[in-house]
Design an enzyme around this catalytic site. Sequence first.
Site, PDB file in Angstrom:
ATOM      1  N   ARG A 238      -9.545  -9.895   3.898  1.00 44.03           N
ATOM      2  CA  ARG A 238     -10.696  -9.030   4.102  1.00 44.03           C
ATOM      3  C   ARG A 238     -11.531  -9.532   5.265  1.00 44.03           C
ATOM      4  O   ARG A 238     -11.671 -10.742   5.448  1.00 44.03           O
ATOM      5  CB  ARG A 238     -11.615  -9.027   2.867  1.00 44.03           C
ATOM      6  CG  ARG A 238     -11.273  -8.019   1.812  1.00 44.03           C
ATOM      7  CD  ARG A 238     -11.513  -6.578   2.280  1.00 44.03           C
ATOM      8  NE  ARG A 238     -11.135  -5.651   1.242  1.00 44.03           N
ATOM      9  CZ  ARG A 238      -9.885  -5.231   0.999  1.00 44.03           C
ATOM     10  NH1 ARG A 238      -8.884  -5.621   1.754  1.00 44.03           N
ATOM     11  NH2 ARG A 238      -9.650  -4.373   0.024  1.00 44.03           N
ATOM     12  N   GLU A 267     -15.454  -3.299   9.838  1.00 48.91           N
ATOM     13  CA  GLU A 267     -14.400  -2.327  10.158  1.00 48.91           C
ATOM     14  C   GLU A 267     -14.954  -0.914  10.052  1.00 48.91           C
ATOM     15  O   GLU A 267     -15.737  -0.638   9.157  1.00 48.91           O
ATOM     16  CB  GLU A 267     -13.253  -2.459   9.146  1.00 48.91           C
ATOM     17  CG  GLU A 267     -12.404  -3.670   9.376  1.00 48.91           C
ATOM     18  CD  GLU A 267     -11.350  -3.832   8.286  1.00 48.91           C
ATOM     19  OE1 GLU A 267     -11.000  -2.848   7.605  1.00 48.91           O
ATOM     20  OE2 GLU A 267     -10.883  -4.953   8.114  1.00 48.91           O
ATOM     21  N   HIS A 285      -5.908  -2.877   9.855  1.00 45.76           N
ATOM     22  CA  HIS A 285      -5.886  -2.948   8.390  1.00 45.76           C
ATOM     23  C   HIS A 285      -4.692  -2.160   7.808  1.00 45.76           C
ATOM     24  O   HIS A 285      -4.862  -1.212   7.039  1.00 45.76           O
ATOM     25  CB  HIS A 285      -7.210  -2.416   7.806  1.00 45.76           C
ATOM     26  CG  HIS A 285      -7.493  -2.927   6.432  1.00 45.76           C
ATOM     27  ND1 HIS A 285      -8.772  -3.211   5.985  1.00 45.76           N
ATOM     28  CD2 HIS A 285      -6.671  -3.203   5.388  1.00 45.76           C
ATOM     29  CE1 HIS A 285      -8.711  -3.639   4.724  1.00 45.76           C
ATOM     30  NE2 HIS A 285      -7.451  -3.638   4.347  1.00 45.76           N
TER      31      HIS A 285
HETATM   32  C1  DGY Z   1      -6.107  -3.587  -0.458  1.00 42.30           C
HETATM   33  O1  DGY Z   1      -5.342  -3.115  -1.278  1.00 42.30           O
HETATM   34  O2  DGY Z   1      -7.119  -4.213  -0.779  1.00 42.30           O
HETATM   35  C2  DGY Z   1      -5.789  -3.347   0.967  1.00 42.30           C
HETATM   36  O3  DGY Z   1      -6.613  -4.058   1.824  1.00 42.30           O
HETATM   37  C3  DGY Z   1      -5.856  -1.870   1.245  1.00 42.30           C
HETATM   38  O4  DGY Z   1      -5.102  -1.624   2.357  1.00 42.30           O
END
Ligand code: DGY
Length: 321
Positions: A238, A267, A285
């Site tokens: 993240r 983002e 992402h």
């Molecule tokens: C998640 O599943 O948390 C991913 O980052 C989504 O793409």
Amino acid sequence: MKPKVLVTREVFEDVLQCLSQYFEVTSNQSDVVMDPETLAAKLSGKQGAIITLSDRIDAALLARCPNLKAVCNIAVGYNNIDLAACTKAGVMATNTPGVLDDTTGDFTWTLILATARRLTEAEAYLRAGKWDGWKLKQFLGLDVHHATLGIFGLGRIGQVVARRAIGFEMRVIYHDVRQAVPEVEQACRASFATKEELLSQADIVTIHVPYSPATHHLIGKSELGRMKPTAILINASRGGVVDDAALIEALRSGTIAGAGLDVFENEPKLNPQFLELKNVVMAPHIASSSLATRHKMAMLAAENLVAALTTGKPPNLLNPV
Ligand code: DGY
């Protein structure tokens, strides 16, 4: 009368069909991201929603949606949802664990290899017509085989990444809030390290922790300063786990050799200074974005919503309600 639900972003047709068997569905197949005001207006009168990372579910929104009973994220990460506020409002929240581990692990390896071997930099050079022949010292990179891989977070995805490292005959060390059980360490051929040991010993540092106040800027200036100048940093977890400004400075000054990033702070408005750097490989992402996996994620979110509104027991419930 069927309960009313909202699908906030574009999903696969068969997912909508599945939901339509149980619910009156309003969907946003145009895929335009809703601002908080629009989201609240669209959610009003709905009992459930399929949501994504671009939808912030907080107390202010919940106060405007008294009929809401369940929000089902198409993601394993759920830092877009204020769980305490959901619990207080009696709203079930769910995520999609398990179905994306292998795909996200694979993409982590895409970033590791592309960053270590400077693939995007080399391709840009070639596309720009600058290649005038083989050179001994051209785009010298970092060997991945037999290197030391340092994994922050030996959860499901971290474990996949570790197991893939066996093929590269790497030494794998990891750091987590808790040491993994011996069976997991054995299967991953990974040994526990302190944060400091991991940072100073790893040739490749890869992050697989959820975002929370506890992991905010887990990697910042001082952590980057402990890494080897030849090392690379990979983040497919993240944005916010890494301090992007500190990373940009470290990449610019040569504190570390490179970074492979699928996620960013703020983002999709990534820090434009990243674009000026050659030693960073970037993706928007997409670590979980294989056709099969994104379909499984959306279908699992739909299954969670159906279970939440029919039995009150969704398989991936995140909060006690
Ligand atoms: C998640 O599943 O948390 C991913 O980052 C989504 O793409």
